[in-house]
Scaffold this active site. Structure first.
Site, PDB file in Angstrom:
ATOM      1  N   ASN A  30       0.870  -1.179   0.000  1.00  0.00           N
ATOM      2  CA  ASN A  30       0.000   0.000   0.000  1.00  0.00           C
ATOM      3  C   ASN A  30       0.908   1.231   0.000  1.00  0.00           C
ATOM      4  O   ASN A  30       1.458   1.597   1.036  1.00  0.00           O
ATOM      5  CB  ASN A  30      -0.891  -0.043   1.258  1.00  0.00           C
ATOM      6  CG  ASN A  30      -1.724   1.218   1.418  1.00  0.00           C
ATOM      7  OD1 ASN A  30      -1.793   2.049   0.513  1.00  0.00           O
ATOM      8  ND2 ASN A  30      -2.358   1.342   2.569  1.00  0.00           N
ATOM      9  N   LYS A  47       0.165   4.248  -0.391  1.00  0.00           N
ATOM     10  CA  LYS A  47      -0.488   5.459   0.145  1.00  0.00           C
ATOM     11  C   LYS A  47      -0.229   6.649  -0.786  1.00  0.00           C
ATOM     12  O   LYS A  47      -0.070   6.453  -1.987  1.00  0.00           O
ATOM     13  CB  LYS A  47      -0.048   5.696   1.593  1.00  0.00           C
ATOM     14  CG  LYS A  47      -0.230   4.424   2.443  1.00  0.00           C
ATOM     15  CD  LYS A  47      -0.074   4.637   3.910  1.00  0.00           C
ATOM     16  CE  LYS A  47      -0.313   3.301   4.624  1.00  0.00           C
ATOM     17  NZ  LYS A  47      -0.219   3.399   6.069  1.00  0.00           N
ATOM     18  N   HIS A  51      -9.559   1.028   4.897  1.00  0.00           N
ATOM     19  CA  HIS A  51      -8.293   1.268   5.599  1.00  0.00           C
ATOM     20  C   HIS A  51      -8.548   2.262   6.739  1.00  0.00           C
ATOM     21  O   HIS A  51      -9.366   3.169   6.594  1.00  0.00           O
ATOM     22  CB  HIS A  51      -7.249   1.817   4.627  1.00  0.00           C
ATOM     23  CG  HIS A  51      -5.875   1.834   5.224  1.00  0.00           C
ATOM     24  ND1 HIS A  51      -5.472   2.808   6.103  1.00  0.00           N
ATOM     25  CD2 HIS A  51      -4.830   0.984   5.090  1.00  0.00           C
ATOM     26  CE1 HIS A  51      -4.228   2.551   6.485  1.00  0.00           C
ATOM     27  NE2 HIS A  51      -3.814   1.448   5.886  1.00  0.00           N
ATOM     28  N   GLU A  97      -6.977   4.738   7.641  1.00  0.00           N
ATOM     29  CA  GLU A  97      -6.772   6.139   7.230  1.00  0.00           C
ATOM     30  C   GLU A  97      -7.987   6.674   6.477  1.00  0.00           C
ATOM     31  O   GLU A  97      -8.182   7.885   6.385  1.00  0.00           O
ATOM     32  CB  GLU A  97      -5.477   6.250   6.414  1.00  0.00           C
ATOM     33  CG  GLU A  97      -4.258   6.099   7.314  1.00  0.00           C
ATOM     34  CD  GLU A  97      -3.021   5.528   6.662  1.00  0.00           C
ATOM     35  OE1 GLU A  97      -2.935   5.537   5.425  1.00  0.00           O
ATOM     36  OE2 GLU A  97      -2.135   5.048   7.413  1.00  0.00           O
ATOM     37  N   GLU A 113      -5.438  -4.782  10.563  1.00  0.00           N
ATOM     38  CA  GLU A 113      -4.465  -3.714  10.740  1.00  0.00           C
ATOM     39  C   GLU A 113      -4.764  -2.964  12.041  1.00  0.00           C
ATOM     40  O   GLU A 113      -5.586  -2.037  12.051  1.00  0.00           O
ATOM     41  CB  GLU A 113      -4.520  -2.751   9.561  1.00  0.00           C
ATOM     42  CG  GLU A 113      -4.155  -3.400   8.246  1.00  0.00           C
ATOM     43  CD  GLU A 113      -3.498  -2.406   7.311  1.00  0.00           C
ATOM     44  OE1 GLU A 113      -2.415  -2.714   6.817  1.00  0.00           O
ATOM     45  OE2 GLU A 113      -4.062  -1.316   7.110  1.00  0.00           O
ATOM     46  N   GLY A 141       2.434   2.302  10.744  1.00  0.00           N
ATOM     47  CA  GLY A 141       3.433   3.354  10.621  1.00  0.00           C
ATOM     48  C   GLY A 141       4.146   3.689  11.914  1.00  0.00           C
ATOM     49  O   GLY A 141       4.899   4.661  11.984  1.00  0.00           O
ATOM     50  N   SER A 151       3.357  -2.112  10.323  1.00  0.00           N
ATOM     51  CA  SER A 151       4.801  -2.185  10.605  1.00  0.00           C
ATOM     52  C   SER A 151       5.424  -3.533  10.238  1.00  0.00           C
ATOM     53  O   SER A 151       6.317  -4.029  10.930  1.00  0.00           O
ATOM     54  CB  SER A 151       5.083  -1.827  12.067  1.00  0.00           C
ATOM     55  OG  SER A 151       4.682  -0.489  12.323  1.00  0.00           O
TER      56      SER A 151
HETATM   57  P1  PGA Z   1       2.826   0.362   7.666  1.00  0.00           P
HETATM   58  O1  PGA Z   1       1.361   0.568   7.047  1.00  0.00           O
HETATM   59  O2  PGA Z   1       3.369  -0.920   7.079  1.00  0.00           O
HETATM   60  O3  PGA Z   1       3.609   1.572   7.239  1.00  0.00           O
HETATM   61  O4  PGA Z   1       2.663   0.260   9.137  1.00  0.00           O
HETATM   62  C1  PGA Z   1       0.492  -0.502   6.868  1.00  0.00           C
HETATM   63  C2  PGA Z   1      -0.788  -0.035   6.228  1.00  0.00           C
HETATM   64  O5  PGA Z   1      -1.308   1.025   6.599  1.00  0.00           O
HETATM   65  O6  PGA Z   1      -1.317  -0.712   5.320  1.00  0.00           O
END
Ligand code: PGA
Length: 253
Positions: free
Chosen positions: A11, A13, A98, A100, A168, A174, A214
């Site tokens: 992803n 983003k 997601h 976000e 997630e 992140g 992560s």
């Molecule tokens: P990350 O994000 O691997 O940077 O923690 C995962 C995601 O939001 O899909």
């Protein structure tokens, strides 16, 4: 659940300009041949870069996905993209729900359900994301939260040929922090049970469950070895082809 194989999804983003996306997609494509058997690679670039990333992976096994879609097939929805448009661009998957989107765009389970249904309508595989907040984790409600989100976000009638679900934990995205292996196992078990309840035994067992939050080359092997973990949804580490491909290599190790 190793018999389901693995899906390693990147992803990206809202990162990178066109040159970055082209180079990253080409680098993933160049290394994809070394991915272990049974490990599918998927990149989800920003919508603006889908076409050029699609060109860069053409003729390889790397698959293309969107990061979100609208529930409608078309119409007066400024700034949105339909599942049908993603399909037309060569996508096989789309991420929906997601955190976000859920947090930053006030998307609830009912809308995520409609977006996942739109993906199915267009012939795309929705990757339906669920996950608890840190507060829900601390109050012992992680499994309950995730099971409730699965029941409310996943369209019934789907199966593993047309659906994936990603766990997630919001606090792990992140942040560099991950749940313990036992915590991941417990949530994936709860997700599997919720899917079996919703879809029936065979269909519920056929759906790939991804872990995201992560994931890096250094922790991928142990996470992907957990029962009921059938892949990873990778954010930050998917922006470096070597790291993304390293995670895919760990899936077969
Ligand atoms: P990350 O994000 O691997 O940077 O923690 C995962 C995601 O939001 O899909």
């Amino acid at each position: 659940m190793a018999e389901l194989g693995y899906l390693i999804a990147g992803n990206w983003k809202m990162n990178g300009l066109s040159g970055d996306a082209k180079a990253l997609a080409a680098a993933v494509a160049a290394g994809a041949g070394a991915a272990p058997a049974g490990v599918d690679l998927l990149i989800c670039p920003p919508a603006a870069h889908l076409a050029l990333a699609g060109d860069a992976i053409a003729g390889t096994a790397v698959r293309l996905g969107g990061q979100d879609c609208h529930e409608a097939a078309g119409g007066a929805f400024t700034g949105d993209i339909s599942a049908e448009m993603l399909k037309d661009l060569g996508c096989s998957h789309v991420i929906v729900g997601h955190s976000e989107r859920r947090d930053g765009h006030a998307e609830g389970d009912a809308l995520v359900w409609r977006k996942a249904s739109a993906a199915l309508r267009a012939g795309l595989i929705p990757i339906v994301c669920v996950g608890e907040t840190e507060q829900e984790r601390l109050s012992g409600k992680a499994e309950e939260t995730v099971a409730r989100q699965v029941r409310a976000s996943v369209p019934d009638g789907a199966d593993g040929t047309c659906l994936a679900v990603a766990y997630e934990p919001v606090w792990a995205i992140g942040s560099g922090r991950t749940p313990t292996n036992d915590e991941i196992a417990a949530v994936h078990k709860a997700m599997r049970a919720a899917l079996v309840g919703l879809l029936g035994d065979a269909k519920g067992a056929s759906v790939k469950l991804l872990y995201g939050g992560s994931v890096k080359p250094g922790n991928a092997k142990e996470i992907l070895a957990i029962h009921n973990v059938n892949g990873a949804l990778v954010g930050g580490a998917s922006l470096k082809a070597a790291d993304f491909l390293g995670i895919a290599a760990a899936a077969g190790a």
